[in-house]
Design a protein around this motif. Sequence first.
Motif, PDB file in Angstrom:
ATOM      1  N   VAL A 109       0.865  -1.173   0.000  1.00 43.98           N
ATOM      2  CA  VAL A 109       0.000   0.000   0.000  1.00 43.98           C
ATOM      3  C   VAL A 109       0.905   1.228   0.000  1.00 43.98           C
ATOM      4  N   LYS A 110       0.722   2.103  -0.981  1.00 46.71           N
ATOM      5  CA  LYS A 110       1.524   3.330  -1.078  1.00 46.71           C
ATOM      6  C   LYS A 110       0.589   4.527  -1.166  1.00 46.71           C
ATOM      7  N   ASN A 111       1.013   5.647  -0.634  1.00 47.30           N
ATOM      8  CA  ASN A 111       0.241   6.865  -0.829  1.00 47.30           C
ATOM      9  C   ASN A 111       1.162   8.066  -0.952  1.00 47.30           C
ATOM     10  N   ASN A 112       0.819   8.930  -1.894  1.00 38.82           N
ATOM     11  CA  ASN A 112       1.441  10.239  -2.083  1.00 38.82           C
ATOM     12  C   ASN A 112       0.292  11.208  -2.318  1.00 38.82           C
ATOM     13  N   ILE A 113      -0.166  11.844  -1.252  1.00 45.00           N
ATOM     14  CA  ILE A 113      -1.443  12.559  -1.273  1.00 45.00           C
ATOM     15  C   ILE A 113      -1.243  14.015  -0.870  1.00 45.00           C
ATOM     16  N   LEU A 114      -1.826  14.899  -1.668  1.00 45.09           N
ATOM     17  CA  LEU A 114      -1.827  16.331  -1.383  1.00 45.09           C
ATOM     18  C   LEU A 114      -3.253  16.758  -1.047  1.00 45.09           C
ATOM     19  N   LEU A 115      -3.420  17.433   0.086  1.00 39.37           N
ATOM     20  CA  LEU A 115      -4.741  17.841   0.553  1.00 39.37           C
ATOM     21  C   LEU A 115      -4.778  19.351   0.779  1.00 39.37           C
ATOM     22  N   TYR A 126       3.337   0.988   3.169  1.00 38.85           N
ATOM     23  CA  TYR A 126       2.988  -0.132   4.052  1.00 38.85           C
ATOM     24  C   TYR A 126       3.208  -1.431   3.279  1.00 38.85           C
ATOM     25  N   ARG A 127       3.778  -2.422   3.943  1.00 35.89           N
ATOM     26  CA  ARG A 127       4.022  -3.710   3.283  1.00 35.89           C
ATOM     27  C   ARG A 127       3.816  -4.853   4.269  1.00 35.89           C
ATOM     28  N   LEU A 128       3.290  -5.936   3.739  1.00 32.98           N
ATOM     29  CA  LEU A 128       3.238  -7.200   4.453  1.00 32.98           C
ATOM     30  C   LEU A 128       3.727  -8.262   3.482  1.00 32.98           C
ATOM     31  N   TYR A 129       4.925  -8.792   3.756  1.00 31.50           N
ATOM     32  CA  TYR A 129       5.564  -9.748   2.853  1.00 31.50           C
ATOM     33  C   TYR A 129       5.758 -11.085   3.568  1.00 31.50           C
ATOM     34  N   ILE A 130       5.339 -12.129   2.913  1.00 38.09           N
ATOM     35  CA  ILE A 130       5.839 -13.473   3.224  1.00 38.09           C
ATOM     36  C   ILE A 130       6.854 -13.746   2.134  1.00 38.09           C
ATOM     37  N   PHE A 131       8.117 -13.652   2.489  1.00 44.88           N
ATOM     38  CA  PHE A 131       9.143 -13.334   1.501  1.00 44.88           C
ATOM     39  C   PHE A 131      10.273 -14.348   1.490  1.00 44.88           C
ATOM     40  N   THR A 132      10.865 -14.466   0.333  1.00 45.37           N
ATOM     41  CA  THR A 132      12.114 -15.203   0.181  1.00 45.37           C
ATOM     42  C   THR A 132      13.013 -14.400  -0.732  1.00 45.37           C
ATOM     43  N   GLN A 133      14.234 -14.148  -0.297  1.00 48.51           N
ATOM     44  CA  GLN A 133      15.164 -13.363  -1.103  1.00 48.51           C
ATOM     45  C   GLN A 133      16.593 -13.667  -0.675  1.00 48.51           C
ATOM     46  N   LYS A 167       6.000  -3.603   7.338  1.00 48.61           N
ATOM     47  CA  LYS A 167       6.513  -2.242   7.246  1.00 48.61           C
ATOM     48  C   LYS A 167       5.354  -1.252   7.360  1.00 48.61           C
ATOM     49  N   PHE A 168       5.545  -0.240   8.194  1.00 50.43           N
ATOM     50  CA  PHE A 168       4.598   0.861   8.291  1.00 50.43           C
ATOM     51  C   PHE A 168       5.390   2.156   8.364  1.00 50.43           C
ATOM     52  N   HIS A 169       5.418   2.884   7.258  1.00 52.71           N
ATOM     53  CA  HIS A 169       6.063   4.184   7.193  1.00 52.71           C
ATOM     54  C   HIS A 169       5.011   5.198   6.749  1.00 52.71           C
ATOM     55  N   GLN A 170       4.755   6.197   7.567  1.00 46.23           N
ATOM     56  CA  GLN A 170       3.801   7.231   7.197  1.00 46.23           C
ATOM     57  C   GLN A 170       4.269   8.577   7.726  1.00 46.23           C
ATOM     58  N   SER A 171       4.293   9.554   6.842  1.00 45.02           N
ATOM     59  CA  SER A 171       4.681  10.906   7.231  1.00 45.02           C
ATOM     60  C   SER A 171       3.597  11.890   6.813  1.00 45.02           C
ATOM     61  N   ALA A 172       3.548  13.008   7.499  1.00 46.21           N
ATOM     62  CA  ALA A 172       2.650  14.113   7.174  1.00 46.21           C
ATOM     63  C   ALA A 172       3.455  15.400   7.250  1.00 46.21           C
ATOM     64  N   SER A 173       3.349  16.215   6.203  1.00 46.32           N
ATOM     65  CA  SER A 173       4.112  17.462   6.141  1.00 46.32           C
ATOM     66  C   SER A 173       3.184  18.604   5.756  1.00 46.32           C
ATOM     67  N   TRP A 174       3.514  19.796   6.247  1.00 43.02           N
ATOM     68  CA  TRP A 174       2.688  20.972   6.022  1.00 43.02           C
ATOM     69  C   TRP A 174       3.494  22.019   5.247  1.00 43.02           C
ATOM     70  N   ILE A 310      19.504  -1.668  -2.644  1.00 44.26           N
ATOM     71  CA  ILE A 310      18.902  -1.284  -3.910  1.00 44.26           C
ATOM     72  C   ILE A 310      17.538  -1.953  -4.064  1.00 44.26           C
ATOM     73  N   GLY A 311      16.581  -1.212  -4.632  1.00 48.77           N
ATOM     74  CA  GLY A 311      15.262  -1.756  -4.899  1.00 48.77           C
ATOM     75  C   GLY A 311      14.300  -1.684  -3.737  1.00 48.77           C
ATOM     76  N   TRP A 312      14.693  -1.032  -2.629  1.00 45.44           N
ATOM     77  CA  TRP A 312      13.818  -0.939  -1.456  1.00 45.44           C
ATOM     78  C   TRP A 312      13.341   0.488  -1.217  1.00 45.44           C
ATOM     79  N   ASP A 313      13.339   1.341  -2.229  1.00 45.14           N
ATOM     80  CA  ASP A 313      12.735   2.656  -2.131  1.00 45.14           C
ATOM     81  C   ASP A 313      11.217   2.506  -2.075  1.00 45.14           C
ATOM     82  N   GLN A 314      10.493   3.615  -1.954  1.00 42.53           N
ATOM     83  CA  GLN A 314       9.051   3.546  -1.713  1.00 42.53           C
ATOM     84  C   GLN A 314       8.335   2.699  -2.764  1.00 42.53           C
TER      85      GLN A 314
END
Length: 414
Positions: A109-115, A126-133, A167-174, A310-314
């Motif tokens: 789940v990704k968000n880039n929202i302007l209000l 936000y990510r939920l991975y059952i992962f192999t790497q 993963k849960f990363h959320q920011s709010a900026s004004w 590498i490859g782990w940006d938003q």
Amino acid sequence: MIKYLIAFFIVLFGNQTFVQAQSNVDGNNPCLPKTVFELFKKKDSILIVKPVKNNFLLVIPIIGVNPATGFSYGATAQYTFKGKELTDKYSSANLGVTLTTQKQLLINVKNNILLKNNRIYLRGDYRLYIFTQPNYGLGTNIIPTNRENPDFSIESIEEPMDYNYFKFHQSASWEIRNNFYVGGGVEIDWYSTINDKNLDIQNGIFTHHYNYSKQNGFNENEYFVNGLSVNFIYDSRDNQINTRKGWFANINYRFNGDLFNDQRASNVLNTEVRYFLPMDPRREQFVLGFWALGQFVTKGVVPYLNLPAIGWDQRSRSGEGYTQGLFRGNNLAYMQAELRFPITCNQLLSGTVFTNFITTSNNDDHVHLFQYVQPAVGVGLRLLIDKATRTNLVFDYAVGNHSKGFYLNAGETF
């Protein structure tokens, strides 16, 4: 191929933004083609479009190939929207659910929202991975050049691993000045059920992950990285979905605490800059774009899987030409340059050529940033799905050092 065909017919028969066209004031011919082949003959034109909605929902199947996941299938939904004011910019929110032949479940789940007329800026991942790497070690010197070893295989240094990742990363900026934002965020990373498959302690077989974890006091089976961040953003882009001009810059400084057992306090600096330069005022799709990322552990230590990689940006787009997580280190710097150009005059098809450069460090082996740099080059095709938001389906092919990859995505790489 299935996704390509679905998108092609949506554009040809379902998208009302291509309905009308007329000659420009100089008397040039209309751009609307009578046949598909005329798409490649017309040059200059002005499209007169019907009024469009301020929102667009794209739901497409995911059928693709990626070096990190193998063959993948699932679905992704992208909702693009804006307010009613003319000055409002487009926002986007994404939800993707993917299963892969590597026995992975990926929920993103990704968000880039302007209000509030662009005065509030929300960014989330936000990510939920059952992962192999696999892991490959630290530093960009883990891969030799073709001259040093033309027969080298990346599979020869793989260290397979299974784990779950939340993963849960959320920011709010004004907005405090025009296009300039200040804010903060919450950042939580939880790695659990880690299975380091090559690890065999009884027989003295150790892995990079195990050695790093023991050396730095982390539990090799599970760890948390929880923190708060301060964010500074500058965003003058004309459209974040598909930018043709403007700047984007983000400085994120993260403070990680030692709230739980085996946690270590640390500070991490994340920087990102994007710049888009129009190359021809008569053809808006001719754009030269630059993208730079920097991730630096400035204080303390973070667990192995949370190190800059590498490859782990938003949007997991950096490092095309290499598999996700191939290059990892205490610090990381990345740069990509991309030329975007039109193929058809009605903007249905466009293309890209690009190159990128990656460097990571390894403090334990005294490998410094920029001491070893790994390059990649690639080409791409873009299929326009929604003209108002300029949303494209993306098909990229990239070649790196002893590596290559094919990528299918919704939305531009950066």
